[in-house]
Design a protein around this motif. Structure first.
Motif, PDB file in Angstrom:
ATOM      1  N   GLY A  20       0.789  -1.231   0.000  1.00 35.38           N
ATOM      2  CA  GLY A  20       0.000   0.000   0.000  1.00 35.38           C
ATOM      3  C   GLY A  20       0.819   1.279   0.000  1.00 35.38           C
ATOM      4  N   LEU A  21       2.143   1.149   0.086  1.00 30.73           N
ATOM      5  CA  LEU A  21       3.006   2.331   0.120  1.00 30.73           C
ATOM      6  C   LEU A  21       4.040   2.297  -0.998  1.00 30.73           C
ATOM      7  CD1 LEU A  21       3.803   2.604   3.948  1.00 30.73           C
ATOM      8  CD2 LEU A  21       2.018   3.808   2.676  1.00 30.73           C
ATOM      9  N   ILE A  22       4.431   3.480  -1.459  1.00 27.73           N
ATOM     10  CA  ILE A  22       5.543   3.599  -2.408  1.00 27.73           C
ATOM     11  C   ILE A  22       6.547   4.612  -1.847  1.00 27.73           C
ATOM     12  CG2 ILE A  22       4.197   3.024  -4.466  1.00 27.73           C
ATOM     13  CD1 ILE A  22       4.085   6.090  -5.047  1.00 27.73           C
ATOM     14  N   PRO A  23       7.843   4.412  -2.113  1.00 26.48           N
ATOM     15  CA  PRO A  23       8.828   5.418  -1.701  1.00 26.48           C
ATOM     16  C   PRO A  23       8.734   6.651  -2.597  1.00 26.48           C
ATOM     17  CG  PRO A  23       9.910   3.594  -2.823  1.00 26.48           C
ATOM     18  CD  PRO A  23       8.469   3.210  -2.684  1.00 26.48           C
ATOM     19  N   ALA A  24       8.949   7.825  -1.993  1.00 32.12           N
ATOM     20  CA  ALA A  24       8.932   9.088  -2.730  1.00 32.12           C
ATOM     21  C   ALA A  24      10.243   9.824  -2.467  1.00 32.12           C
ATOM     22  CB  ALA A  24       7.750   9.941  -2.293  1.00 32.12           C
ATOM     23  N   ASP A  41       0.902   6.680   0.393  1.00 28.84           N
ATOM     24  CA  ASP A  41      -0.140   5.764  -0.043  1.00 28.84           C
ATOM     25  C   ASP A  41      -0.890   6.464  -1.176  1.00 28.84           C
ATOM     26  OD1 ASP A  41      -1.598   7.700   1.281  1.00 28.84           O
ATOM     27  OD2 ASP A  41      -2.500   6.338   2.740  1.00 28.84           O
ATOM     28  N   LYS A  42      -1.889   5.830  -1.699  1.00 30.98           N
ATOM     29  CA  LYS A  42      -2.598   6.397  -2.848  1.00 30.98           C
ATOM     30  C   LYS A  42      -3.234   7.740  -2.504  1.00 30.98           C
ATOM     31  CE  LYS A  42      -5.930   5.061  -6.426  1.00 30.98           C
ATOM     32  NZ  LYS A  42      -6.853   3.975  -6.895  1.00 30.98           N
ATOM     33  N   ALA A  43      -3.804   7.845  -1.296  1.00 26.48           N
ATOM     34  CA  ALA A  43      -4.456   9.082  -0.880  1.00 26.48           C
ATOM     35  C   ALA A  43      -3.452  10.228  -0.766  1.00 26.48           C
ATOM     36  CB  ALA A  43      -5.179   8.879   0.445  1.00 26.48           C
ATOM     37  N   ALA A  44      -2.259   9.929  -0.256  1.00 24.96           N
ATOM     38  CA  ALA A  44      -1.232  10.965  -0.109  1.00 24.96           C
ATOM     39  C   ALA A  44      -0.748  11.454  -1.465  1.00 24.96           C
ATOM     40  CB  ALA A  44      -0.061  10.423   0.711  1.00 24.96           C
ATOM     41  N   ALA A  54       3.689  18.707  -0.845  1.00 25.71           N
ATOM     42  CA  ALA A  54       4.058  17.314  -0.596  1.00 25.71           C
ATOM     43  C   ALA A  54       3.353  16.765   0.641  1.00 25.71           C
ATOM     44  CB  ALA A  54       5.566  17.190  -0.434  1.00 25.71           C
ATOM     45  N   THR A  55       2.610  15.687   0.438  1.00 29.57           N
ATOM     46  CA  THR A  55       1.876  15.018   1.510  1.00 29.57           C
ATOM     47  C   THR A  55       2.272  13.550   1.506  1.00 29.57           C
ATOM     48  OG1 THR A  55       0.040  16.553   1.186  1.00 29.57           O
ATOM     49  CG2 THR A  55      -0.409  14.577   2.483  1.00 29.57           C
ATOM     50  N   PHE A  56       2.561  13.003   2.671  1.00 29.75           N
ATOM     51  CA  PHE A  56       3.086  11.650   2.756  1.00 29.75           C
ATOM     52  C   PHE A  56       2.243  10.796   3.705  1.00 29.75           C
ATOM     53  CE2 PHE A  56       6.781  14.571   2.252  1.00 29.75           C
ATOM     54  CZ  PHE A  56       7.099  14.240   0.943  1.00 29.75           C
ATOM     55  N   PHE A  57       2.619   9.524   3.771  1.00 27.26           N
ATOM     56  CA  PHE A  57       2.061   8.618   4.775  1.00 27.26           C
ATOM     57  C   PHE A  57       3.164   8.348   5.776  1.00 27.26           C
ATOM     58  CE2 PHE A  57       1.102   4.637   6.801  1.00 27.26           C
ATOM     59  CZ  PHE A  57      -0.276   4.675   6.990  1.00 27.26           C
ATOM     60  N   GLY A  62       1.362   6.235  11.424  1.00 28.84           N
ATOM     61  CA  GLY A  62       0.311   5.402  10.843  1.00 28.84           C
ATOM     62  C   GLY A  62      -0.767   6.191  10.139  1.00 28.84           C
ATOM     63  N   GLY A  63      -0.391   7.334   9.547  1.00 33.10           N
ATOM     64  CA  GLY A  63      -1.402   8.119   8.846  1.00 33.10           C
ATOM     65  C   GLY A  63      -0.814   9.257   8.033  1.00 33.10           C
ATOM     66  N   ARG A  64      -1.716  10.076   7.513  1.00 33.87           N
ATOM     67  CA  ARG A  64      -1.377  11.183   6.630  1.00 33.87           C
ATOM     68  C   ARG A  64      -0.442  12.180   7.318  1.00 33.87           C
ATOM     69  NH1 ARG A  64      -2.776  16.213   6.789  1.00 33.87           N
ATOM     70  NH2 ARG A  64      -3.154  17.525   4.960  1.00 33.87           N
ATOM     71  N   TRP A  65       0.463  12.778   6.508  1.00 34.30           N
ATOM     72  CA  TRP A  65       1.401  13.765   7.022  1.00 34.30           C
ATOM     73  C   TRP A  65       1.781  14.732   5.904  1.00 34.30           C
ATOM     74  CZ3 TRP A  65       7.066  12.976   6.016  1.00 34.30           C
ATOM     75  CH2 TRP A  65       7.830  14.061   6.477  1.00 34.30           C
ATOM     76  N   ARG A  66       1.340  15.983   6.038  1.00 33.28           N
ATOM     77  CA  ARG A  66       1.755  17.007   5.071  1.00 33.28           C
ATOM     78  C   ARG A  66       2.959  17.738   5.630  1.00 33.28           C
ATOM     79  NH1 ARG A  66      -2.152  21.249   2.041  1.00 33.28           N
ATOM     80  NH2 ARG A  66      -2.813  19.253   1.154  1.00 33.28           N
ATOM     81  N   LYS A  67       4.042  17.699   4.894  1.00 29.29           N
ATOM     82  CA  LYS A  67       5.270  18.371   5.323  1.00 29.29           C
ATOM     83  C   LYS A  67       5.005  19.866   5.483  1.00 29.29           C
ATOM     84  CE  LYS A  67       9.670  19.372   5.846  1.00 29.29           C
ATOM     85  NZ  LYS A  67      10.288  19.252   7.162  1.00 29.29           N
TER      86      LYS A  67
END
Length: 207
Positions: A20-24, A41-44, A54-57, A62-67
């Motif tokens: 469910g995750l990809i490296p960015a 994740d897809k939502a990020a 830039a928004t990450f997981f 264990g959840g959304r994180w916008r830098k």
């Protein structure tokens, strides 16, 4: 905010391979310095493209994180590009503040804009100082004198560089070359041009 350049369908990204995750990989759009590595994740990924920030997981939270939401150090995204397997992406960004939580430009060491990336950093500095008080900034003072004076300075520095190359030591050649490059970047700024305009010409000549 400028729209994010995207030339892929988000549905083609393989999130399943990484549970469910990809490296960015996050890279400065101008200096090309690698700033950090995060996960999406897809939502990020969708939020990043839609918002331009830039928004990450966060795996630890264990959840959304916008830098930048708490620090103010945002990453304004210019483009998102997937790799050849569509299971990782590169974000080219223009940072506001530092990318690293240790108050460093990059999470990968202390160096700022290594190599030729220093030219892009200098270009940014010139743009900032061009708007400063001419009493406090040589760049602002030079800009105030107008394009003809700036062009004259480029000519003078070009001659001094040529003379150093024919009769001076390496240190003098390097110093005069640095002066020439600085004044050339000021000239581009005064014309409303970017270093990228020159690089685009160089790239076209490779053909």
């Amino acid at each position: 905010m400028t729209a994010v350049t995207v030339d892929f369908d988000i549905e083609t990204i393989d999130f399943a391979k990484g549970d469910g995750l990809i490296p960015a990989v996050v890279q400065d759009a101008d200096t090309l310095q690698v700033l950090t590595l995060a996960y999406m994740d897809k939502a990020a990924l969708a939020e990043t493209i839609d918002s331009g920030q830039a928004t990450f997981f966060s795996r630890s939270r264990g959840g959304r994180w916008r830098k930048g939401e708490t620090s103010g150090d945002f990453l304004n995204v210019v483009s998102v590009t997937p790799d050849c397997d569509a299971d990782a992406v590169v974000l080219k960004v223009r940072p506001v503040g530092n990318a690293c939580h240790l108050n460093r430009v990059s999470c990968f060491g202390d160096e700022v804009a290594p190599g030729v990336g220093q030219l892009a950093k200098l270009e940014r500095t010139i743009a900032i100082r061009a708007a400063a008080d001419p009493q406090e900034s040589w760049t602002a003072r030079l800009m105030q004198q107008g394009i003809k004076r700036i062009a004259q300075k480029v000519g003078e520095e070009g001659v001094e560089t040529a003379l150093a190359a024919t009769a001076g030591p390496d240190a003098e050649v390097a110093s005069e070359s640095a002066d020439l490059i600085y004044h050339l970047l000021v000239l581009l700024q005064a014309r409303g041009m970017k270093l990228k305009d020159v690089i685009d010409v160089l790239k076209s000549r490779e053909k």
